[in-house]
Design a protein around this motif. Sequence first.
Motif, PDB file in Angstrom:
ATOM      1  N   ILE B 162     -59.829   7.950  26.074  1.00 28.29           N
ATOM      2  CA  ILE B 162     -59.906   9.242  25.406  1.00 28.29           C
ATOM      3  C   ILE B 162     -61.286   9.518  24.780  1.00 28.29           C
ATOM      4  O   ILE B 162     -61.726  10.669  24.710  1.00 28.29           O
ATOM      5  N   LEU B 163     -61.992   8.485  24.345  1.00 28.88           N
ATOM      6  CA  LEU B 163     -63.240   8.738  23.617  1.00 28.88           C
ATOM      7  C   LEU B 163     -64.302   9.525  24.398  1.00 28.88           C
ATOM      8  O   LEU B 163     -64.998  10.351  23.813  1.00 28.88           O
ATOM      9  N   PRO B 164     -64.449   9.290  25.708  1.00 26.83           N
ATOM     10  CA  PRO B 164     -65.499  10.032  26.422  1.00 26.83           C
ATOM     11  C   PRO B 164     -65.344  11.556  26.339  1.00 26.83           C
ATOM     12  O   PRO B 164     -66.330  12.285  26.458  1.00 26.83           O
ATOM     13  N   VAL B 165     -64.106  12.035  26.118  1.00 28.63           N
ATOM     14  CA  VAL B 165     -63.924  13.495  26.033  1.00 28.63           C
ATOM     15  C   VAL B 165     -63.616  13.946  24.599  1.00 28.63           C
ATOM     16  O   VAL B 165     -63.205  15.074  24.362  1.00 28.63           O
ATOM     17  N   THR B 166     -63.840  13.026  23.650  1.00 29.33           N
ATOM     18  CA  THR B 166     -63.540  13.331  22.235  1.00 29.33           C
ATOM     19  C   THR B 166     -64.836  13.494  21.454  1.00 29.33           C
ATOM     20  O   THR B 166     -65.792  12.766  21.679  1.00 29.33           O
ATOM     21  N   ASP B 167     -64.850  14.457  20.515  1.00 31.20           N
ATOM     22  CA  ASP B 167     -66.041  14.648  19.685  1.00 31.20           C
ATOM     23  C   ASP B 167     -65.924  13.998  18.318  1.00 31.20           C
ATOM     24  O   ASP B 167     -66.932  13.660  17.712  1.00 31.20           O
ATOM     25  N   GLY B 168     -64.714  13.873  17.825  1.00 31.38           N
ATOM     26  CA  GLY B 168     -64.572  13.287  16.500  1.00 31.38           C
ATOM     27  C   GLY B 168     -63.162  12.800  16.255  1.00 31.38           C
ATOM     28  O   GLY B 168     -62.205  13.318  16.826  1.00 31.38           O
ATOM     29  N   VAL B 169     -63.071  11.752  15.413  1.00 31.27           N
ATOM     30  CA  VAL B 169     -61.769  11.177  15.100  1.00 31.27           C
ATOM     31  C   VAL B 169     -61.630  11.066  13.584  1.00 31.27           C
ATOM     32  O   VAL B 169     -62.551  10.644  12.897  1.00 31.27           O
ATOM     33  N   MET B 170     -60.485  11.501  13.090  1.00 31.16           N
ATOM     34  CA  MET B 170     -60.148  11.303  11.681  1.00 31.16           C
ATOM     35  C   MET B 170     -59.027  10.273  11.648  1.00 31.16           C
ATOM     36  O   MET B 170     -57.992  10.466  12.291  1.00 31.16           O
ATOM     37  N   MET B 171     -59.264   9.150  10.964  1.00 30.74           N
ATOM     38  CA  MET B 171     -58.311   8.047  11.025  1.00 30.74           C
ATOM     39  C   MET B 171     -57.771   7.702   9.644  1.00 30.74           C
ATOM     40  O   MET B 171     -58.531   7.558   8.697  1.00 30.74           O
ATOM     41  N   ASP B 172     -56.461   7.594   9.553  1.00 30.48           N
ATOM     42  CA  ASP B 172     -55.809   7.245   8.290  1.00 30.48           C
ATOM     43  C   ASP B 172     -55.884   5.743   8.036  1.00 30.48           C
ATOM     44  O   ASP B 172     -55.664   4.952   8.954  1.00 30.48           O
ATOM     45  N   VAL B 173     -56.157   5.404   6.790  1.00 30.44           N
ATOM     46  CA  VAL B 173     -56.019   4.016   6.363  1.00 30.44           C
ATOM     47  C   VAL B 173     -55.048   4.031   5.198  1.00 30.44           C
ATOM     48  O   VAL B 173     -55.357   4.548   4.134  1.00 30.44           O
ATOM     49  N   LYS B 174     -53.864   3.498   5.413  1.00 31.58           N
ATOM     50  CA  LYS B 174     -52.861   3.575   4.347  1.00 31.58           C
ATOM     51  C   LYS B 174     -52.999   2.420   3.370  1.00 31.58           C
ATOM     52  O   LYS B 174     -52.671   2.559   2.199  1.00 31.58           O
ATOM     53  N   ALA B 175     -53.412   1.277   3.884  1.00 31.98           N
ATOM     54  CA  ALA B 175     -53.616   0.106   3.023  1.00 31.98           C
ATOM     55  C   ALA B 175     -54.445  -0.908   3.790  1.00 31.98           C
ATOM     56  O   ALA B 175     -54.392  -0.956   5.019  1.00 31.98           O
ATOM     57  N   LEU B 176     -55.203  -1.722   3.035  1.00 26.35           N
ATOM     58  CA  LEU B 176     -56.020  -2.750   3.668  1.00 26.35           C
ATOM     59  C   LEU B 176     -55.275  -4.080   3.752  1.00 26.35           C
ATOM     60  O   LEU B 176     -55.483  -4.871   4.670  1.00 26.35           O
ATOM     61  N   ASP B 177     -54.399  -4.306   2.786  1.00 26.01           N
ATOM     62  CA  ASP B 177     -53.584  -5.529   2.818  1.00 26.01           C
ATOM     63  C   ASP B 177     -52.517  -5.376   3.903  1.00 26.01           C
ATOM     64  O   ASP B 177     -51.745  -4.419   3.883  1.00 26.01           O
ATOM     65  N   PRO B 178     -52.489  -6.323   4.860  1.00 27.12           N
ATOM     66  CA  PRO B 178     -51.579  -6.148   6.010  1.00 27.12           C
ATOM     67  C   PRO B 178     -50.114  -6.067   5.602  1.00 27.12           C
ATOM     68  O   PRO B 178     -49.348  -5.292   6.177  1.00 27.12           O
ATOM     69  N   THR B 179     -49.738  -6.850   4.593  1.00 28.36           N
ATOM     70  CA  THR B 179     -48.331  -6.834   4.169  1.00 28.36           C
ATOM     71  C   THR B 179     -47.990  -5.483   3.548  1.00 28.36           C
ATOM     72  O   THR B 179     -46.947  -4.888   3.836  1.00 28.36           O
ATOM     73  N   LEU B 180     -48.882  -5.032   2.685  1.00 27.97           N
ATOM     74  CA  LEU B 180     -48.657  -3.722   2.062  1.00 27.97           C
ATOM     75  C   LEU B 180     -48.607  -2.629   3.132  1.00 27.97           C
ATOM     76  O   LEU B 180     -47.765  -1.731   3.104  1.00 27.97           O
ATOM     77  N   HIS B 181     -49.507  -2.744   4.097  1.00 29.19           N
ATOM     78  CA  HIS B 181     -49.555  -1.739   5.157  1.00 29.19           C
ATOM     79  C   HIS B 181     -48.224  -1.704   5.922  1.00 29.19           C
ATOM     80  O   HIS B 181     -47.685  -0.642   6.224  1.00 29.19           O
ATOM     81  N   ARG B 182     -47.693  -2.906   6.159  1.00 30.01           N
ATOM     82  CA  ARG B 182     -46.427  -2.970   6.885  1.00 30.01           C
ATOM     83  C   ARG B 182     -45.300  -2.363   6.044  1.00 30.01           C
ATOM     84  O   ARG B 182     -44.442  -1.650   6.565  1.00 30.01           O
ATOM     85  N   THR B 183     -45.353  -2.606   4.742  1.00 28.00           N
ATOM     86  CA  THR B 183     -44.340  -2.019   3.861  1.00 28.00           C
ATOM     87  C   THR B 183     -44.426  -0.491   3.880  1.00 28.00           C
ATOM     88  O   THR B 183     -43.413   0.203   3.899  1.00 28.00           O
ATOM     89  N   LEU B 184     -45.634   0.003   3.888  1.00 29.84           N
ATOM     90  CA  LEU B 184     -45.816   1.455   3.783  1.00 29.84           C
ATOM     91  C   LEU B 184     -45.573   2.181   5.092  1.00 29.84           C
ATOM     92  O   LEU B 184     -45.196   3.352   5.092  1.00 29.84           O
ATOM     93  N   THR B 185     -45.823   1.502   6.212  1.00 25.55           N
ATOM     94  CA  THR B 185     -45.816   2.227   7.487  1.00 25.55           C
ATOM     95  C   THR B 185     -44.854   1.658   8.529  1.00 25.55           C
ATOM     96  O   THR B 185     -44.584   2.305   9.538  1.00 25.55           O
ATOM     97  N   GLY B 186     -44.410   0.395   8.303  1.00 22.14           N
ATOM     98  CA  GLY B 186     -43.584  -0.261   9.311  1.00 22.14           C
ATOM     99  C   GLY B 186     -44.410  -0.988  10.358  1.00 22.14           C
ATOM    100  O   GLY B 186     -43.851  -1.609  11.271  1.00 22.14           O
TER     101      GLY B 186
END
Lengths: 511, 286
Positions: B162-186
């Motif tokens: 997808i990147l070759p035809v993409t101009d920009g990406v906005m990416m969510d970071v919900k948490a940096l701690d992997p365990t917390l991230h799993r709790t928050l997002t599954g």
Amino acid sequence: MKKTFKTLRAITNDKTLSFNQKARYLSLEAENMLPYPDLDAETAQALDQRVICDMYEGHAPYKPRYVLPDFAVVLKNGSEYLELPIPQTLDEAINTLMIAYHHTPSVTGMPVYIGQLDDLLLPFCDHISDDALYRKIKLFWRYLDRVLPDAFMHANIGPSDNRVARTILRVDAELKQIAPNLTFFYDPDITSDEILDIATANIVECSKPHIGNHPVHVKNFDERGYGIVSCYNVLPIAGGASTLTRVNLKEVAKRADSVDHFFDTLLPHYMELNFKLTEARVDYLFNHSNFFDSFLVTEGWIDRDRFTVMYGIYAMAEAVNILQDLAGNKGCYGHDDAANQIGYRMSAMMEEIVANRPLENVWRGHAMLHAQAGISIDDGATPGVRIPYGTEPDPVTHIQALAPHHKHYASGISEILTIDETIKNNPAAMTQLCKGAFASGFHEFTANVASNDLVRVTGYMIRLSDVAKFQACEGSRTNTTALGAEAAQNTGILNRKPRVVGNELAPRYGQ
Amino acid sequence: MLRATVNKILTYSVVDGPGNRMVIFLQGCNFACAACHNPYTIGVCDDCGDCLPVCEPKALTLQSGKITFDATLCTDCDNCLGICPISASPMVQQMNVDDILEIARKHHPFLTGITVSGGEATLQLKFITALFTAIKADPDLSNLTCFIDTNGHLGPKGWSQILPVTDGVMMDVKALDPTLHRTLTGQGNAKLLRAARIVFDAGKLYELRFMAAPDVNDTEKEITALADFALSLSPQIRIRINAFQLHGVKGKARDWNAMDKARVDQITTRLNAFGLQNIVTPAMYL
């Protein structure tokens, strides 16, 4: 007489008005003790019922409503009458303009046009540093707001990208004053993207400037050019508008028993009455008031032959909805294509009627159609062809619904887009909306950003904090706050999503 | 023909990338975030029919075992969303690339670009690749920039497509701690952190979005970890702090507190102190 005394006394003793504001209201009362210019009975009745309206300009028009002096003339020649030498420096040029403004009449007594400021001042800027220019413009701007505190006073800049225009935009965003109002002329072939971005960033900052679609206006005028004054009135330079009269389309529609009755009979009928009203007022100004004996004419600031008349219409939204009811259709103006089509039909028809009705003592021999932006006492009547406050769709849909009207209104039409404040993180979106609006045929782009204290009431600016102060009876330094407060109470303008906007002119005391 | 399941299309948005953007919300997500503000975009309708009885205007019907939606009858009551057992929406449209190009053409003068969002847009990777490719190839539309709003849960192969035809990406970071991230997002966050680096290296990471919720992911440990990660990309990387609000939220995040301006300002000051220079904070708080 007793009633008159009571009114006059109320003005002289008013707690909230300054002495200058009192003097103006007293003069209006005096003028209106005179009999009205002669009208036939039918026209007088329509005026009395406010199907047609003279904007309460006064009973004896002794000055044109809007005057756009060619300030280049006074900068080039100085003034014999005012004993002004030809200015040689930037300071002298600004000083000459400041003096000239005091001799520029209008319906309110304050100038509504202060010139194409970048064109006027650039020739004096060759040896002026950026910093000196900034400081001089800042003092000039402070003077305008404090000495001529009327938000109808209007400066024009653009379409070129130049030092004076950039400095004015910088100062305007910094000071966030009500006055002067400001229009930037945009021409995609001349204007740089960079200065357009500065202008739209200013809108995000302080809801100013308006952006004018320069190429479409240029086509409607001649080589002496045009100016945008007061609330989006597009008028010939070295002239102006003798008067502004208007037809209340809602009142016309209320008298119709079918859509055909409205279009075939009533609209042409009331439009003709409004022409008669216009003629009576123009006749007084040109043939009785002696206005054109002024030095303004002999020294060439203005030309007697360059005054048009503005033929205003308003409350189209209500009129269309009434006609939809008559036809048994549900769709609302601004949201439904069939309803919008009725509106476009009205605009096209009115333009044709205006173009084909000869008028004496009027530039080019006929009036110019105008989508009138309301006055503070209008109740239940939406300005011009706008979509009623509080019911507007998203800005893009809003623009697309109204764009087809714009070409019919050569002397001005305006919509105010209310944009929520998330745009503050993304001013490029404002630029894009503006470009989209012009590509769709808009003549003028105006936007309010929701959280700004400085907001627009139909065409001029007020500070919300001033309105609150005025309503607490402390009075306001600027003339237009009183109008804004009155408009806010009468017309629901503060219901606008998410807030504000409203009116052009306080015609009388004590509404 | 290639079709997408579209939840909604907006033609005016100033919060989904630079300028005014047309936003295509695609249905379905591979995260199940507690704080999701539009949870009805998570699931994909399985035609169970539970929504039929609550649809008073009968905009929803069952035809040959499939839920059919008639938008002209819909009164926007959203009762169907409330009753859906799998956080899906029956009010979706199947659209092909041409359908979307047609809308873009109609609004073209107003648009800076288009953004695909969701749900999780990259779950319909083939479609968005075809859409972006078609926009780039269309002489009338090729000036529009193509952005993706994503949770980042896409592997390197997907990005290389997808990147070759993409101009920009906005990416969510919900948490940096992997365990917390799993709790928050599954889900864990290793894939998204890797994705952020891939997209950044391609010069297309427009911004990282950090949804900050009080006492959930705004601890000093989390903020430090966010700063460390962002600095490993660039001190100039744009970080948008979104303040958690309760609007639209279902499930356990209903019990969280809304994020206020004072705390967002503290987080901003902290990130600035780490040397991050491009922090964007909310223009308004509800």
